[in-house]
Design an enzyme around this catalytic site. Structure first.
Site, short mmCIF file in Angstrom:
data_model
loop_
_atom_site.label_atom_id
_atom_site.label_comp_id
_atom_site.label_asym_id
_atom_site.label_seq_id
_atom_site.Cartn_x
_atom_site.Cartn_y
_atom_site.Cartn_z
N HIS A 158 0.57 -1.41 0.12
CA HIS A 158 -0.12 -0.04 -0.12
C HIS A 158 0.69 1.29 -0.05
O HIS A 158 0.37 2.41 -0.32
CB HIS A 158 -0.90 0.06 1.06
CG HIS A 158 -1.99 -1.00 1.16
ND1 HIS A 158 -3.31 -0.84 0.82
CD2 HIS A 158 -2.09 -2.37 1.23
CE1 HIS A 158 -4.05 -2.01 0.61
NE2 HIS A 158 -3.20 -2.74 1.07
N ASP A 366 3.47 9.31 -0.89
CA ASP A 366 2.25 8.74 -0.40
C ASP A 366 2.07 7.71 -1.28
O ASP A 366 2.15 7.78 -2.61
CB ASP A 366 1.16 9.60 -0.38
CG ASP A 366 0.07 9.33 0.87
OD1 ASP A 366 -0.11 7.91 1.11
OD2 ASP A 366 -0.57 10.18 1.06
P1 ADQ Z 1 -3.12 6.20 4.84
O1 ADQ Z 1 -1.57 6.73 5.12
O2 ADQ Z 1 -3.95 5.97 6.11
O3 ADQ Z 1 -3.09 4.75 3.89
P2 ADQ Z 1 -4.93 7.53 2.70
O4 ADQ Z 1 -4.90 6.79 1.44
O5 ADQ Z 1 -5.17 8.88 2.71
O6 ADQ Z 1 -3.67 7.29 3.91
O7 ADQ Z 1 -6.03 7.08 3.52
C1 ADQ Z 1 -6.30 7.70 4.95
C2 ADQ Z 1 -8.04 7.14 5.21
O8 ADQ Z 1 -8.20 7.63 6.54
C3 ADQ Z 1 -8.97 7.86 4.21
O9 ADQ Z 1 -10.03 7.24 3.59
C4 ADQ Z 1 -9.58 8.93 5.10
O10 ADQ Z 1 -11.03 9.40 4.82
C5 ADQ Z 1 -9.38 8.42 6.38
N1 ADQ Z 1 -9.17 9.45 7.37
C6 ADQ Z 1 -8.08 10.63 7.14
N2 ADQ Z 1 -8.16 11.59 8.42
C7 ADQ Z 1 -9.51 11.07 8.81
C8 ADQ Z 1 -10.14 11.66 10.01
N3 ADQ Z 1 -9.90 12.80 10.72
N4 ADQ Z 1 -11.04 11.07 10.34
C9 ADQ Z 1 -11.86 10.00 9.70
N5 ADQ Z 1 -11.25 9.24 8.65
C10 ADQ Z 1 -10.05 9.87 8.44
C11 ADQ Z 1 -2.30 4.11 3.44
C12 ADQ Z 1 -1.28 4.61 2.52
C13 ADQ Z 1 -1.75 5.37 1.32
C14 ADQ Z 1 -2.86 4.61 0.48
C15 ADQ Z 1 -3.82 3.70 1.58
C16 ADQ Z 1 -4.61 2.72 0.60
O11 ADQ Z 1 -0.38 5.42 3.21
O12 ADQ Z 1 -0.84 6.00 0.47
O13 ADQ Z 1 -3.68 5.32 -0.32
O14 ADQ Z 1 -2.98 3.28 2.58
O15 ADQ Z 1 -3.80 1.89 0.08
#
Ligand code: ADQ
Length: 474
Positions: A158, A366
């Protein structure tokens, strides 16, 4: 049809479909896959136990079976907080300055991977497809092979794969990467991370890479490809019609009456570039005093990985920085930054995204970044907001209609904010239409079908890699 066995570090507690709005998008997607293929989801419960017993807690909710185990304190320290989050996470996000190498972390990582393999192997039947997720479990495929498994086993990363020159800073890097040759299929988020992996295999392991992504090292052959993860766009768009989303929308709009709203939503992590973003926003306020008092920046960042020291540090830094910016620019009736350390249910987030005129999503690195896609899915097609996105997010490969920026450059971030705030409706709609089309087409269902069908041998590889990001796409 074969069953699907999903293995990841943590398992999302199963919830009835009616309560899925409170679960992450990935959890919902994997649950849907498990319903379709039967099978089960195996991983750590998140709980600690005095002595590891390998006892499995099986649960079945709405057609999804989960099997979880508890881990010992030392396992959690060395494997999860240690090797996964203090060694691999920073290294794979290009932060070798933050990566910690400690022999006990490596030993704990191997031990927990063995414990996972030992416990899950008896649950796997000969025809099952096995799908292992993420950097916590890189050597699990090899561990399963050593226990005699002949199944098709796939691995999806991921997060980014680092450039070869950084990867070699990891002690025993060859051993870790060689263990990956036990998989039948390895998936990355983007062509960029895939190329870095190929480069490593060629330079370090003397392997070859065929045009279709097949990697050969000695006797071993592994298929590799990019499978960019998406969101459940249809579900996210439908969430917008709920009362919770409407309430959140109105709360934010009311609180920023007459002002433009910029939003940032991230897990509180140094890879997300929040500190650099605050500096860019400060530059914008310094250079564009006409905007002071007319714009409100909401940064939502719930803390994560509190046991790891670097995360305490980034938290302190952001507290101080947001305070300094507010101290320097705030008036009695206006605060430039609202900085909130809280998580919200999906509907609430959707409402906030919709209420924002601009999203500032500027990770330094990311794997993908799902927030960027969620922001786009939440917009009003007649009056959409503008996405400012880091060119170093995996998502930038699919989202070239965003304003792409270098997150390290305060000037670029500041200029992008000015362009976004002033962007005419016609251009906003044109860019959003380009973005939403890909968000809808390349959604989470497309992603997991692509991977599972490739693993089952029902689909040819590779998924065509996206063209490179132009040097100056803003
Ligand atoms: P993350 O590093 O967690 O994931 P991201 O892809 O942006 O990063 O996903 C974050 C998730 O958490 C989103 O669905 C978002 O809605 C949720 N989130 C963020 N802030 C929040 C808040 N304040 N309250 C509730 N929900 C919140 C890792 C990798 C990424 C990759 C994903 C999926 O680092 O690059 O996209 O896995 O593969």
């Amino acid at each position: 049809m074969s069953r699907l066995i999903v293995i990841s570090n943590r398992v999302s507690t199963p919830r009835p479909r009616s309560a899925e709005g409170t679960q992450g998008g990935l959890a919902v997607a994997l649950s849907a896959a498990l319903r379709e293929y039967r099978g089960l989801w195996f991983g750590w419960s998140g709980e600690m136990t005095e002595t590891f017993t390998g006892q499995i807690n099986l649960q079945r909710v709405d057609g999804v079976t989960t099997a979880t185990i508890d881990l010992e304190e030392q396992d959690i320290d060395e494997y999860y907080n240690g090797y996964a989050n203090r060694t691999l996470w920073p290294l794979f996000h290009y932060r070798i300055d933050l990566a910690e190498y400690d022999r006990s972390f490596g030993a704990g990582y191997e031990r927990v991977n063995e414990r996972f393999a030992e416990t899950v192997a008896p649950l796997i039947e000969p025809d099952d497809l096995v799908w292992v997720h993420d950097y916590h479990l890189v050597p699990l495929g090899q561990q399963l092979r050593q226990r005699g498994l002949k199944n098709r086993i796939g691995f999806f990363l991921h997060i980014p794969w680092p450039p070869h020159r950084l990867m070699v800073s990891l002690p025993h890097h060859q051993r870790l990467v060689r263990s990956m040759l036990a998989y039948d299929l390895i998936g990355f988020q983007t062509a960029e991370w895939l190329e870095s992996f190929h480069h490593y295999v060629q330079r370090e392991l003397g392997g070859t890479v065929a045009a279709d992504g097949t990697v050969t090292v000695g006797e071993r052959t592994v298929r590799t490809a990019a499978f960019p993860i998406g969101i459940d766009a249809a579900e996210f768009e439908s969430v917008m019609t709920t009362d919770a989303a409407r309430d959140a929308f109105q709360t934010l709009r009311r609180s920023a009456e007459g002002k433009k709203v910029i939003i940032g939503v991230d897990r509180l992590d140094y890879s997300k570039g929040i500190e650099e973003r605050f500096h860019g926003y400060r530059r914008f306020l310094e250079e564009h005093d006409d905007w002071r008092g007319r714009v409100s920046f909401l940064q939502i960042a719930p803390p994560s990985r509190g046991e790891v020291h670097t995360y305490e540090h980034i938290r302190d830094t952001l507290d101080a920085l947001s305070g300094r910016i507010n101290g320097a620019f705030a008036h009695v009736d206006w605060v430039p930054i609202r900085y909130v350390n809280q998580g919200y249910p999906r509907a609430g987030l959707a409402g906030f995204y919709r209420a924002a005129d601009v999203a500032l999503i500027t990770p330094l690195r990311d794997g993908m970044n799902l927030v960027a896609k969620e922001f786009v899915a939440a917009q009003d097609s007649a009056d959409p907001g503008v996405l400012i996105l880091s060119r170093f997010a995996g998502a930038a490969h699919q989202m070239k209609d965003a304003i792409l920026v270098n997150p390290y450059s305060k000037d670029e971030v500041s200029d992008a904010i000015v362009s976004a705030l002033a962007m005419p409706l016609g251009e906003r709609v044109r860019r959003w239409e380009g973005l939403i089309e890909a968000v809808r087409r390349e959604d989470v269902l497309w992603w997991r079908r692509g991977f599972v069908q490739a693993l089952a041998g029902e689909r040819k590889l590779p998924i065509a890699p996206s063209p490179p990001i132009p040097a100056n796409a803003a």
